[in-house]
Scaffold this motif. Sequence first.
Motif, PDB file in Angstrom:
ATOM      1  N   MET A  34     -18.114   0.283  45.781  1.00  0.00           N
ATOM      2  CA  MET A  34     -18.700   0.172  47.233  1.00  0.00           C
ATOM      3  C   MET A  34     -18.999   1.456  47.774  1.00  0.00           C
ATOM      4  N   LYS A  35     -20.025   1.244  48.739  1.00  0.00           N
ATOM      5  CA  LYS A  35     -20.537   2.300  49.431  1.00  0.00           C
ATOM      6  C   LYS A  35     -20.164   2.382  50.773  1.00  0.00           C
ATOM      7  N   LEU A  36     -19.842   3.362  51.362  1.00  0.00           N
ATOM      8  CA  LEU A  36     -19.365   3.608  52.779  1.00  0.00           C
ATOM      9  C   LEU A  36     -20.941   3.649  53.718  1.00  0.00           C
ATOM     10  N   ASP A  37     -21.795   2.723  53.530  1.00  0.00           N
ATOM     11  CA  ASP A  37     -23.167   3.154  54.167  1.00  0.00           C
ATOM     12  C   ASP A  37     -23.235   2.329  55.359  1.00  0.00           C
ATOM     13  N   ASP A  38     -24.297   2.179  55.644  1.00  0.00           N
ATOM     14  CA  ASP A  38     -24.492   1.513  57.419  1.00  0.00           C
ATOM     15  C   ASP A  38     -24.356  -0.025  57.134  1.00  0.00           C
ATOM     16  N   ALA A  39     -24.676  -0.474  55.848  1.00  0.00           N
ATOM     17  CA  ALA A  39     -24.814  -1.881  55.560  1.00  0.00           C
ATOM     18  C   ALA A  39     -23.282  -2.322  55.843  1.00  0.00           C
ATOM     19  N   PHE A  40     -22.457  -1.567  54.862  1.00  0.00           N
ATOM     20  CA  PHE A  40     -20.821  -1.763  55.017  1.00  0.00           C
ATOM     21  C   PHE A  40     -20.479  -1.758  56.335  1.00  0.00           C
ATOM     22  N   LEU A  41     -20.606  -0.596  57.036  1.00  0.00           N
ATOM     23  CA  LEU A  41     -20.359  -0.683  58.227  1.00  0.00           C
ATOM     24  C   LEU A  41     -20.586  -1.530  59.292  1.00  0.00           C
ATOM     25  N   GLN A  42     -21.814  -1.933  59.300  1.00  0.00           N
ATOM     26  CA  GLN A  42     -22.444  -3.042  60.081  1.00  0.00           C
ATOM     27  C   GLN A  42     -21.505  -4.254  59.975  1.00  0.00           C
ATOM     28  N   ALA A  43     -21.155  -4.597  58.679  1.00  0.00           N
ATOM     29  CA  ALA A  43     -20.684  -6.026  58.219  1.00  0.00           C
ATOM     30  C   ALA A  43     -19.068  -5.844  58.858  1.00  0.00           C
ATOM     31  N   GLN A  44     -18.755  -4.623  58.890  1.00  0.00           N
ATOM     32  CA  GLN A  44     -17.288  -4.277  59.653  1.00  0.00           C
ATOM     33  C   GLN A  44     -17.267  -4.475  60.955  1.00  0.00           C
ATOM     34  N   GLY A  45     -18.433  -4.392  61.828  1.00  0.00           N
ATOM     35  CA  GLY A  45     -18.702  -4.210  63.099  1.00  0.00           C
ATOM     36  C   GLY A  45     -18.455  -3.004  63.637  1.00  0.00           C
ATOM     37  N   LEU A  46     -18.943  -1.827  62.838  1.00  0.00           N
ATOM     38  CA  LEU A  46     -18.857  -0.474  63.183  1.00  0.00           C
ATOM     39  C   LEU A  46     -20.392   0.126  62.974  1.00  0.00           C
ATOM     40  N   SER A  47     -20.268   1.459  63.402  1.00  0.00           N
ATOM     41  CA  SER A  47     -21.603   2.069  63.137  1.00  0.00           C
ATOM     42  C   SER A  47     -21.340   3.469  62.788  1.00  0.00           C
ATOM     43  N   SER A  48     -22.139   4.189  62.096  1.00  0.00           N
ATOM     44  CA  SER A  48     -22.059   5.573  61.864  1.00  0.00           C
ATOM     45  C   SER A  48     -22.833   6.475  62.776  1.00  0.00           C
ATOM     46  N   GLN A  49     -23.727   5.682  63.594  1.00  0.00           N
ATOM     47  CA  GLN A  49     -24.594   6.531  64.506  1.00  0.00           C
ATOM     48  C   GLN A  49     -23.550   7.319  65.466  1.00  0.00           C
ATOM     49  N   GLY A  50     -24.118   8.599  65.707  1.00  0.00           N
ATOM     50  CA  GLY A  50     -23.499   9.411  66.847  1.00  0.00           C
ATOM     51  C   GLY A  50     -22.140   9.778  65.963  1.00  0.00           C
ATOM     52  N   GLN A  51     -21.293   9.390  65.473  1.00  0.00           N
ATOM     53  CA  GLN A  51     -20.163   9.757  65.091  1.00  0.00           C
ATOM     54  C   GLN A  51     -19.702   8.964  63.797  1.00  0.00           C
ATOM     55  N   PRO A  52     -19.519  10.073  62.629  1.00  0.00           N
ATOM     56  CA  PRO A  52     -19.227   9.415  61.499  1.00  0.00           C
ATOM     57  C   PRO A  52     -17.973   8.883  61.315  1.00  0.00           C
ATOM     58  N   GLN A  53     -17.751   7.805  60.301  1.00  0.00           N
ATOM     59  CA  GLN A  53     -16.693   6.939  60.074  1.00  0.00           C
ATOM     60  C   GLN A  53     -15.981   7.439  58.948  1.00  0.00           C
ATOM     61  N   GLN A  54     -14.615   7.220  58.668  1.00  0.00           N
ATOM     62  CA  GLN A  54     -13.860   7.820  57.662  1.00  0.00           C
ATOM     63  C   GLN A  54     -13.093   6.630  57.328  1.00  0.00           C
ATOM     64  N   LEU A  55     -12.989   6.119  55.928  1.00  0.00           N
ATOM     65  CA  LEU A  55     -11.910   5.308  55.218  1.00  0.00           C
ATOM     66  C   LEU A  55     -11.091   5.938  54.308  1.00  0.00           C
ATOM     67  N   THR A  56      -9.806   5.592  54.732  1.00  0.00           N
ATOM     68  CA  THR A  56      -8.846   5.943  53.931  1.00  0.00           C
ATOM     69  C   THR A  56      -8.327   4.677  53.126  1.00  0.00           C
ATOM     70  N   LEU A  57      -8.386   4.575  51.714  1.00  0.00           N
ATOM     71  CA  LEU A  57      -8.124   3.333  50.870  1.00  0.00           C
ATOM     72  C   LEU A  57      -6.830   3.671  50.116  1.00  0.00           C
ATOM     73  N   ALA A  58      -5.838   2.653  50.233  1.00  0.00           N
ATOM     74  CA  ALA A  58      -4.562   3.138  49.272  1.00  0.00           C
ATOM     75  C   ALA A  58      -4.586   1.598  48.520  1.00  0.00           C
ATOM     76  N   TYR A  59      -4.508   1.807  47.240  1.00  0.00           N
ATOM     77  CA  TYR A  59      -4.451   0.719  46.411  1.00  0.00           C
ATOM     78  C   TYR A  59      -3.474   0.982  45.115  1.00  0.00           C
ATOM     79  N   SER A  60      -3.367  -0.140  44.344  1.00  0.00           N
ATOM     80  CA  SER A  60      -2.369  -0.005  43.304  1.00  0.00           C
ATOM     81  C   SER A  60      -2.756  -0.979  42.338  1.00  0.00           C
ATOM     82  N   PHE A  61      -2.336  -0.613  41.123  1.00  0.00           N
ATOM     83  CA  PHE A  61      -2.246  -1.540  39.972  1.00  0.00           C
ATOM     84  C   PHE A  61      -0.836  -1.582  39.423  1.00  0.00           C
ATOM     85  N   GLY A  62      -0.154  -2.428  39.846  1.00  0.00           N
ATOM     86  CA  GLY A  62       1.341  -2.365  39.774  1.00  0.00           C
ATOM     87  C   GLY A  62       2.129  -1.273  40.263  1.00  0.00           C
TER      88      GLY A  62
END
Length: 620
Positions: free
Chosen positions: A405-433
């Motif tokens: 995935m890309k943390l681009d404008d399309a992804f942010l808009q799909a989440q109801g967010l925007s990077s205009q004016g203030q950048p967004q930060q994603l912290t992703l925690a995941y696991s395999f077992g």
Amino acid sequence: MSSSPSTSAPSSLGATPLQQEGAHWRMRYMLFIAGMGGLLYGIDIGIIAGALPYLESTASVLWKLSAQQLGFIVAAVLLGSVLSSLFAGALADWIGRKKVLILSGALFTLSIPCIALAEGYTPLLLGRLLQGISGGLIGVVVPLYLAECLGADNRGRGTAMFQLLLTIGLVLAAVIGLHYARQVEAVSLSAQALGDGGAALFAAKDQAWRSIFWICLLPGLVFTAGSLALGESPRWLFRRGRKSEALATLQRSRSAEQAQAEWQEMQALAADSNTDSGKGSATDALLSRRYLAPFFLACVILACTQATGINSILAYLVTILHQAGLPGSSANAADVAVKLLNALMTVVAVVLVDRKGRKFLLMLGSGGICLSLLLSGLLFWQAERGRQDIAPAVQALVQGDSLSMKLDDAFLQAQGLSSQGQPQQLTLAYSFGDFSNVQTRRSDDLDLKSLQIARADTVQADSVIGAFFRRLHLNPFADPASAATAPLKIEQAWIGPVPSESHGWLVTACIFAFVAFFAVGPGVCVWLALSELMPTRIRSNGMSIALLINQFVSTTIAAVFLPTVGHHGYAAMFFFWAGCTVVYFLTASFLLPETKGRTLEEIEAFFARKSNNNSKKASA
């Protein structure tokens, strides 16, 4: 000494002015090389702070390093220090102080090309371990060498020189990091102007962290070569039966009268030790009633010193400030300022420690540290509470056992967010077992918009040793066999605006206060308290155990820092450190006696009387 030694010192004539000048220069040279040892020790601790952001940006992509592996790279120096501190004293007794100094410098020098030329996780980790082993040897043997070589009138100055150069080593590491941060920022601005975000910036970051380590090669070479010209410790020579060499060494660094006086004290002490050797001192247990209170108190103080988070804050400082909202070069500049403040406040502490006392400065320092950590935690909590957990949306993007995935404008808009004016930060925690990892992406990072997760990059096979212990059911780490079929699970996906730059400067001010209070209090007092609290008969073993506890706490915190802040946020880490510091303050306030102006025998008698009184009350 009231008793005359059984063996007289060889006769010595009064020193000429030329000989006295030579002795002064030899002492200055000794202090210079010892100071270089402190400089290397400071570089060991501080150099990773400036290199880590670029190492994380490049190595996590090239070598697929997890957050846990990056944590191990940071903690490897502390782990190496733990390992070497276990045998540093015995090694120095076996081969001599001078040879251990040369060995420590050679290990540091060897670690630099091992790290800077690394093309994978293993050589990088090995190089950091070598740096840690070097630092552990330096931290034990340099103060020991100074104490045995310097006269009583300049021993305090020598110890202060080591501590001061240690803090200057932290400053030097920060300045190096700042220099390369500005270079990387210039490349980033150029890439933005040209519309080419990827390759040039990635190469600049890879070059930056390697160059940061290469620059540290010169101090290592100076210390190693300089140690070759040092003389051996006169006390070590005396204990090895090389008494004429010991006297000659004393005479090269002090006047003939002073050398003969110290010689006589060494002879008298040896005679007293021989007299007492049959009185059963070796049977005194480390945890006997009379020694338990000072030993336990020293261990608590050293553990609490590291539980303030000092080493992790210094090591991760650029990353912390970057997360708080400061841009790259500003975070590096603040890192330099923090290290300078640490050095300046260390000078203040050296001046105050014999005037105000250890107890007062530890209470002042721990109280100020607690307040600073609480304020930092509140600032991060305020910034982090506005984040959203979009784990279900990210889980829906998983295809098979991988995610792209890309943390681009399309992804942010799909989440109801925007990077205009203030950048967004994603912290992703995941696991395999049981294998878990954390990744962070910012919408304004040109080279980090793409996020790739695959099983092969997360699940690490057991090493040969790990597989052996796995067969014995003694391996406590995650099992790669069960993780081989476990699905990719997105545990958390926190997204929110990057804090403002003003927020970053508020966090910086709190960390400035934290470092100032630490330098004035625990930074200097903790080592004095350690040596003063330990009774004579358990001092060597007791100090080794207390230092091991100190370094174990530091290593553990450094290793879990990145996974913890990824899962729970920076506020949780700062609040934990603040809670530990409350214990520190209470210990210093109610349990620690004031040791200023008291001899070691008086301090030991204080605890002995306290133990006897408690025994009488218990038996009454």
